[in-house]
Design a protein around this motif. Structure first.
Motif, mmCIF file in Angstrom:
data_model
loop_
_atom_site.group_PDB
_atom_site.id
_atom_site.type_symbol
_atom_site.label_atom_id
_atom_site.label_comp_id
_atom_site.label_asym_id
_atom_site.label_seq_id
_atom_site.Cartn_x
_atom_site.Cartn_y
_atom_site.Cartn_z
ATOM 1 N N LEU A 159 0.832 -1.202 0.000
ATOM 2 C CA LEU A 159 0.000 0.000 0.000
ATOM 3 C C LEU A 159 0.872 1.260 0.000
ATOM 4 C CD1 LEU A 159 -2.671 1.478 0.365
ATOM 5 C CD2 LEU A 159 -2.473 1.084 2.822
ATOM 6 N N GLU A 176 2.206 1.878 -3.446
ATOM 7 C CA GLU A 176 1.191 2.386 -4.375
ATOM 8 C C GLU A 176 0.888 3.849 -4.092
ATOM 9 O OE1 GLU A 176 -2.473 0.177 -4.793
ATOM 10 O OE2 GLU A 176 -3.430 1.812 -5.905
ATOM 11 N N LEU A 177 0.772 4.170 -2.826
ATOM 12 C CA LEU A 177 0.457 5.554 -2.489
ATOM 13 C C LEU A 177 1.605 6.495 -2.876
ATOM 14 C CD1 LEU A 177 -1.308 5.041 0.958
ATOM 15 C CD2 LEU A 177 -2.365 5.559 -1.253
ATOM 16 N N ASP A 222 -11.674 13.055 -8.606
ATOM 17 C CA ASP A 222 -10.389 12.999 -7.908
ATOM 18 C C ASP A 222 -9.480 14.163 -8.288
ATOM 19 O OD1 ASP A 222 -11.223 10.700 -6.747
ATOM 20 O OD2 ASP A 222 -9.933 9.352 -7.893
ATOM 21 N N LEU A 240 -1.300 12.128 -1.947
ATOM 22 C CA LEU A 240 -2.380 11.718 -2.849
ATOM 23 C C LEU A 240 -3.717 12.103 -2.234
ATOM 24 C CD1 LEU A 240 -2.778 10.175 -5.527
ATOM 25 C CD2 LEU A 240 -2.926 8.070 -4.192
ATOM 26 N N GLU A 295 -10.611 14.138 0.224
ATOM 27 C CA GLU A 295 -9.917 13.539 1.359
ATOM 28 C C GLU A 295 -8.480 13.230 0.943
ATOM 29 O OE1 GLU A 295 -12.537 10.346 2.184
ATOM 30 O OE2 GLU A 295 -11.859 9.116 0.527
ATOM 31 N N LEU A 351 -5.418 10.814 0.960
ATOM 32 C CA LEU A 351 -5.082 9.412 1.165
ATOM 33 C C LEU A 351 -3.671 9.265 1.702
ATOM 34 C CD1 LEU A 351 -6.404 7.916 -2.215
ATOM 35 C CD2 LEU A 351 -7.675 8.325 -0.106
ATOM 36 N N TYR A 373 1.692 5.383 7.816
ATOM 37 C CA TYR A 373 2.646 4.951 6.815
ATOM 38 C C TYR A 373 3.238 6.115 6.026
ATOM 39 C CZ TYR A 373 -1.976 4.674 4.664
ATOM 40 O OH TYR A 373 -3.248 4.912 4.298
ATOM 41 N N GLN A 401 -4.605 -3.116 6.653
ATOM 42 C CA GLN A 401 -5.906 -3.125 5.969
ATOM 43 C C GLN A 401 -6.679 -4.342 6.464
ATOM 44 O OE1 GLN A 401 -7.175 -1.099 2.910
ATOM 45 N NE2 GLN A 401 -5.929 0.289 4.145
ATOM 46 N N VAL A 416 -10.143 -5.903 5.949
ATOM 47 C CA VAL A 416 -11.342 -5.828 5.113
ATOM 48 C C VAL A 416 -12.200 -7.056 5.389
ATOM 49 C CG1 VAL A 416 -12.214 -5.756 2.749
ATOM 50 C CG2 VAL A 416 -10.143 -4.499 3.352
ATOM 51 N N GLY A 469 -4.326 4.602 -6.246
ATOM 52 C CA GLY A 469 -5.175 4.901 -5.099
ATOM 53 C C GLY A 469 -6.625 5.100 -5.451
ATOM 54 N N THR A 470 -7.059 4.503 -6.538
ATOM 55 C CA THR A 470 -8.452 4.712 -6.950
ATOM 56 C C THR A 470 -9.383 3.641 -6.408
ATOM 57 O OG1 THR A 470 -7.876 3.586 -8.992
ATOM 58 C CG2 THR A 470 -7.930 5.990 -9.050
ATOM 59 N N GLU A 510 -11.414 1.307 -3.786
ATOM 60 C CA GLU A 510 -12.023 1.425 -2.466
ATOM 61 C C GLU A 510 -12.224 0.032 -1.877
ATOM 62 O OE1 GLU A 510 -14.790 5.461 -2.661
ATOM 63 O OE2 GLU A 510 -15.711 3.504 -2.971
ATOM 64 N N ASN A 511 -12.126 -0.046 -0.584
ATOM 65 C CA ASN A 511 -12.429 -1.288 0.118
ATOM 66 C C ASN A 511 -13.636 -1.062 1.017
ATOM 67 O OD1 ASN A 511 -10.225 -2.854 -0.873
ATOM 68 N ND2 ASN A 511 -8.863 -1.753 0.528
ATOM 69 N N CYS A 512 -14.359 -2.166 1.215
ATOM 70 C CA CYS A 512 -15.485 -2.098 2.153
ATOM 71 C C CYS A 512 -14.914 -2.277 3.557
ATOM 72 C CB CYS A 512 -16.507 -3.195 1.832
ATOM 73 S SG CYS A 512 -17.925 -3.167 2.940
ATOM 74 N N CYS A 568 -17.375 2.519 2.374
ATOM 75 C CA CYS A 568 -16.249 2.233 1.473
ATOM 76 C C CYS A 568 -15.183 3.306 1.713
ATOM 77 C CB CYS A 568 -16.672 2.313 0.013
ATOM 78 S SG CYS A 568 -17.951 1.141 -0.480
ATOM 79 N N ARG A 579 -11.179 4.628 0.392
ATOM 80 C CA ARG A 579 -10.060 4.466 -0.515
ATOM 81 C C ARG A 579 -8.948 3.700 0.180
ATOM 82 N NH1 ARG A 579 -9.833 7.571 -5.313
ATOM 83 N NH2 ARG A 579 -11.955 8.278 -5.706
ATOM 84 N N VAL A 580 -8.131 3.054 -0.653
ATOM 85 C CA VAL A 580 -6.993 2.345 -0.073
ATOM 86 C C VAL A 580 -6.191 3.334 0.763
ATOM 87 C CG1 VAL A 580 -6.780 0.598 -1.860
ATOM 88 C CG2 VAL A 580 -5.669 2.807 -2.162
ATOM 89 N N GLY A 581 -5.771 2.877 1.912
ATOM 90 C CA GLY A 581 -4.973 3.742 2.777
ATOM 91 C C GLY A 581 -5.790 4.393 3.863
ATOM 92 N N LEU A 582 -7.089 4.368 3.723
ATOM 93 C CA LEU A 582 -7.925 4.971 4.760
ATOM 94 C C LEU A 582 -8.639 3.874 5.533
ATOM 95 C CD1 LEU A 582 -9.497 8.017 2.863
ATOM 96 C CD2 LEU A 582 -7.371 7.904 4.182
ATOM 97 N N ILE A 583 -9.003 4.192 6.736
ATOM 98 C CA ILE A 583 -9.673 3.207 7.577
ATOM 99 C C ILE A 583 -11.013 3.768 8.057
ATOM 100 C CG2 ILE A 583 -7.558 2.041 8.279
ATOM 101 C CD1 ILE A 583 -9.138 4.408 10.720
ATOM 102 N N CYS A 638 -14.202 7.834 6.702
ATOM 103 C CA CYS A 638 -12.891 7.319 6.335
ATOM 104 C C CYS A 638 -11.820 8.285 6.848
ATOM 105 C CB CYS A 638 -12.764 7.192 4.817
ATOM 106 S SG CYS A 638 -13.985 6.100 4.061
ATOM 107 N N PRO A 641 -7.391 8.665 7.779
ATOM 108 C CA PRO A 641 -6.072 8.057 7.693
ATOM 109 C C PRO A 641 -5.826 7.212 8.936
ATOM 110 C CG PRO A 641 -5.959 10.413 7.280
ATOM 111 C CD PRO A 641 -7.317 10.134 7.815
#
Lengths: 293, 410
Positions: free
Chosen positions: A144, A147-148, A171, A181, A191, A193, A209, A272, A274, B359-360, B362-364, B372, B374-378, B393, B395
Motif C-alpha cells: 500500500l 502504491e500511495l 479525484d 495523494l 480527502e 489518502l 505509513y 488493511q 477488510v 489509489g483509486t 475502495e475497500n469495504c 467504502c 479508498r486504499v490507505g484509509l480506515i 474514512c 487516515p
C-alpha cells in the motif's frame, strides 16, 4: 531510439507545440525500444534515473508534453512491457489497446479538470509519474505504501485546487500535499489518502505509513524511529511500532499476514482489515482493469 | 341425366382424393416420366411480403406463376400458354381467415369461347359464377358429389357453355409442365428451416429481427409457402385434368374440381406458413419479446432488461431493476439498479474497483456502516451507532473517539 523518435514524430503530427519545459538527458541510457524491464525512480534503490530512461515511447525528446498529449504519454507508461509482464505473471491476459483506452480516459478526466480551472498541470513532473507506473508494474506485487507513493508522484502532474473536506466531483479536483495523494471520497468531499513520504525527523501527519520504513509518526508530528518488535507500547491502537506492525499485549509485534482474522486494521501487516480479514500486504498491482481485460 | 352424372360424381370424388395426395406423389396421371422443362425462378422477400415468379418452358408450352404472400393474404396468378396463345389464366386471393376468391379464364384452347369462372368462398359457403351466371351449388353436397350440383340457377347445365373437349396435345403439355413444376419448386426453395432443437447463439445483437438467421428463416418459410401454394395448384390440376375427357361437361368439371381442391388445400399452405413464421419468430426473429413493438426483441438466451427501452441483457447476464445487466455469479444488483462486484458490495453501497491512476480502489471497511474507503484509509466509527453515515474514512491513526477524523492540518 528510432522507435522513440518515430512515436514522437507521430505525436508531433497531431499538433504538438514544442515549448522546452523539461530538459531531458540524451546519453547512453536513452530507451532503445527493447522490452527490457524498466527500473523507475520509485525503486527500492532510490536512485534517480534520467528522464529518457523512464519517458517511454511517447515521451518527446525535448520532454515538452503539452496538455493535449500528456494522456498518451501516461497511458503508454501505464500499459508498457512491464505491465504485460506483471499481468501475465498475475494470471491476466494483457490487452494493450484496452489498457491504454482506460488509462487515457481517466487521464482525460483530469485534463478536463485542468481545462475547467480546477487543477493545474505541471509537465516537468511527467517523468516521475511515468517512472512510477513502470516501477510499480515492475515490482508487480506492491505494498500500500508503494502504491500511495507512486500515486504521489503522479499527483504532481495534475494538482487539484480543492482542499480536504470541501465538496468535489472528481479525484482530479482535490488538492494533494506535495508528494501525497488526494481523492474525491464517496461522500463527495476531498480527502487525503497520503501525505507524502517523510524521512527521519521530518514533519508528518497522522498517517502511520507516511514515515519511511522503520519510522513512526510521533504525537508531535515528527518521523522518529519506530519501537522495535518486542519493545513496549502503550495500547492496541498505538502506532509507535511503525507501519506493518502493531501493539499486541503492550509489546510491538509484526502485523498478521493476509487472511488472518482481524479486529482492527493495525493488527494486519497491510494495515488493511477488510471484512474482518487482513488484506495482502503486497497484493498484485495487476488487475482486470489495469490489464485491459 | 342423373344416371349420366352418377359415374362422373364418382370420378370427381376419386380424382379429388388424388389431388390431395399429389403434393407428395407424381402428379402425372399417366405415371410416365416427364421431361424436365427449363426452369427459372425469381424470389423477392420484403418485410411484409414474399413474391415468387417462376416460369416453366417446354416445347412451346409455357407456364408462369406469380405468388405473393403478405402474411394476412396470399395471391397467386397462373398463366398457361400453348404455342404463344394464352390457354388459361387464374387469379386467386386467399385470406388467412380462409376466404378464397378465384377468377379463372378458360380460353380457346380449352373452350370454343372464352369462359370466365368466378369463385367466392368464405367459411362453409361458396358461390361459383360462369360468365356471370351463378351456378346452383350446395356447398356440402358439392363437397360430396360436386358434379351432381353443377347447373345454373335456372336449371340449365353448364355443359353447353364449354362444349369443347380439351385437346390431347394440350393435356400432354400441361402434364409435362406439372411434372417440371415440382422441380421448379424445389429449386426455388432456399433459406434456413427453423430448428426447434437450437436456441440461438450467445452474444448475438439485440435486433434479432434483422439478423441473417431471421431473414433466412423467413425466406425459407416464404419459399416453402410458395412451393406449397404452387404445388397445390398444380396438384389440383393434375388430379382434376382427367375430367376434361368427360363429354360435354368435362371442362366445367375440371373447373369445379379445381375449385374444391384448392379450397381444401390452400388454407393448409397458409396455416403452415403462419406456423413456420411463428417458429422463425420464436427461434430467430424474436425469441424474447422486449416491448410492445413486434421488433422489440432480444436474441435467444438474452433477457429483456427494460421493455420501455427495448434493451436486452446478453447471454449470462441478469437484468437489474431495469437499468443494468449483471453477472449473478460475480456481482450483486444494487438498490439503484447498478451492478456491483460481490467483493465490492458494502451494504447498499458499491466500493470502487481499481480505475486509472493510483489509489483509486475502495475497500469495504465497514459493511454494517455501508462504508467504502479508498486504499490507505480506515473506518472511523462513532460509538454505538450503526447504519450509513455513522462512520467516516480517516487516515490510520487519524480517528478520534467520537468517530471523526483528526484534522491533519491544524
Amino acid at each position: 531510439m528510432k522507435m522513440l523518435l518515430a512515436s514522437w514524430s507521430k505525436l508531433r503530427h497531431v499538433g504538438l507545440a514544442a515549448p522546452l519545459v523539461i530538459a531531458l538527458g540524451c546519453g547512453s541510457n536513452v530507451d532503445d525500444g527493447t522490452d527490457r524491464p524498466d527500473t523507475g525512480v520509485m525503486g527500492d534503490s532510490g536512485t534517480n534515473e534520467t528522464a529518457s530512461d523512464v519517458g517511454g515511447d511517447d515521451m518527446p525528446p525535448d520532454g515538452a508534453v503539452p496538455l493535449e498529449n500528456v494522456c498518451d504519454v501516461i497511458a503508454s507508461a501505464a500499459c508498457s512491457s512491464n505491465t504485460t509482464t506483471c499481468c501475465t505473471a498475475s494470471g491476466f491476459t494483457f490487452d494493450e489497446k484496452t489498457c491504454r483506452s482506460r488509462q487515457k480516459q481517466y487521464c482525460d478526466e483530469q485534463v478536463a479538470v485542468v481545462k475547467a480551472g480546477k487543477a493545474t498541470y505541471d509537465a516537468t513532473k511527467i517523468p516521475g509519474c511515468v517512472a512510477a507506473w513502470k516501477d510499480t508494474f515492475s515490482k508487480c506485487k506492491v505494498s500500500l505504501t508503494d502504491e500511495l507513493r507512486a500515486g504521489g508522484a503522479c499527483a504532481l502532474v495534475f494538482r487539484g485546487t480543492i482542499t480536504r473536506g470541501s465538496p468535489c466531483t472528481s479525484d482530479g479536483e482535490c488538492k494533494a500535499p506535495e508528494g501525497g495523494l488526494a481523492a474525491c471520497g464517496s461522500s463527495k468531499l476531498c480527502e487525503v489518502l497520503f501525505y507524502g513520504e517523510a524521512k527521519a525527523d521530518e514533519p508528518c501527519r497522522t498517517n502511520g505509513y507516511q514515515c519511511a520504513a522503520g519510522l513512526q509518526c510521533t504525537g508531535d508530528n515528527v518521523c522518529k524511529p519506530a519501537t522495535p518488535i518486542g519493545g513496549a507500547c502503550p495500547s492496541a491502537m498505538d502506532q509507535s511500532c511503525g507501519f506493518g506492525n502493531f501493539c499486541n499485549a503492550l509489546k510491538c509485534a509484526a502485523g498478521l499476514p493476509a487472511g488472518s482474522a482481524c479486529g482492527n486494521y493495525l493488527e494486519c501487516a497491510s494495515w488493511q482489515c477488510v471484512s474482518s480479514k487482513c488484506s495482502d500486504p503486497t497484493p498484485p498491482f495487476a488487475n482486470k482493469f489495469r490489464c485491459g481485460v | 341425366m342423373r344416371s349420366l352424372l352418377r359415374p362422373i360424381s364418382a370420378a370427381v370424388v376419386v380424382t379429388f382424393g388424388l389431388a390431395v395426395a399429389c403434393s407428395t406423389s407424381d402428379p402425372s396421371p399417366t405415371g410416365a416420366p416427364i421431361p424436365k422443362g427449363e426452369i427459372a425462378c425469381d424470389i423477392r422477400i420484403t418485410d411484409n411480403s414474399v413474391t415468387q415468379t417462376w416460369t416453366i418452358e417446354d416445347r412451346g408450352a409455357v407456364a408462369k406463376a406469380t405468388v405473393e404472400n403478405t402474411g394476412s393474404a396470399a395471391t397467386y396468378n397462373i398463366e398457361v400458354k400453348l404455342d404463344g396463345v394464352v390457354a388459361f389464366q387464374s387469379d386467386v386471393t386467399m385470406s388467412k381467415l380462409g376466404g378464397v376468391s378465384n377468377t379463372s379464364r378458360y380460353l380457346t384452347p380449352f373452350a370454343t369461347k372464352e369462359t370466365v369462372v368466378d369463385v367466392q368462398a368464405q367459411g362453409g359457403s361458396w358461390t361459383v359464377k360462369v360468365d356471370g351466371r351463378r351456378l346452383a351449388i350446395d356447398t356440402e353436397a358439392a363437397k360430396k358429389a360436386p358434379p351432381a350440383t353443377i347447373a345454373f340457377d335456372d336449371g340449365t347445365s353448364v355443359g353447353p357453355i364449354v362444349p369443347k373437349a380439351i385437346e390431347t396435345r394440350i393435356n400432354d403439355a400441361v402434364n409435362k409442365l406439372m411434372g417440371a413444376e415440382k422441380d421448379a419448386r424445389e429449386s426455388c426453395v432456399n433459406g434456413t428451416a427453423p430448428d426447434l432443437s437450437q436456441k440461438g447463439e450467445p452474444g448475438r445483437p439485440s435486433s434479432p429481427h434483422k439478423s441473417a438467421e431471421c431473414n433466412s428463416c423467413r425466406n425459407f418459410c416464404g419459399t416453402k409457402f410458395i412451393a406449397c401454394t404452387a404445388g397445390t395448384i398444380f396438384g389440383c390440376w393434375a388430379g382434376c385434368f382427367g375430367l376434361a375427357a368427360v363429354p360435354i361437361v368435362g371442362a366445367a368439371l375440371v373447373v369445379t374440381c379445381n375449385v374444391l381442391c384448392n379450397l381444401v388445400l390452400q388454407p393448409r399452405c397458409a396455416t403452415d406458413y403462419s406456423d413456420c413464421l411463428e417458429n422463425c419468430r420464436n427461434q430467430f426473429c424474436c425469441p424474447v419479446s422486449c416491448g410492445p413493438s413486434a421488433t422489440q426483441c432480444c436474441a435467444a438466451g438474452e433477457s429483456c432488461l427494460n421493455s420501455a427501452t427495448g434493451l436486452c441483457c446478453r447471454v449470462g447476464l441478469t437484468p437489474c431493476r431495469g437499468k443494468t445487466c449483471f453477472d449473478n455469479a460475480a456481482e450483486n444488483c444494487m438498490p439503484d439498479g447498478s451492478a456491483c462486484p460481490k467483493e465490492k458490495t458494502c451494504g447498499s453501497n458499491c466500493c470502487k474497483s481499481p480505475g486509472g491512476g493510483f489509489g483509486t480502489e475502495e475497500n469495504c471497511v465497514s459493511p454494517v456502516h455501508h462504508l467504502c474507503c479508498r486504499v490507505g484509509l480506515i473506518a472511523c466509527v462513532a460509538p454505538n451507532v450503526v447504519g450509513p453515515g455513522a462512520a467516516v474514512c480517516c487516515p490510520p491513526g487519524g480517528c478520534l473517539p467520537d468517530g471523526t477524523c483528526i484534522n491533519p492540518n491544524p
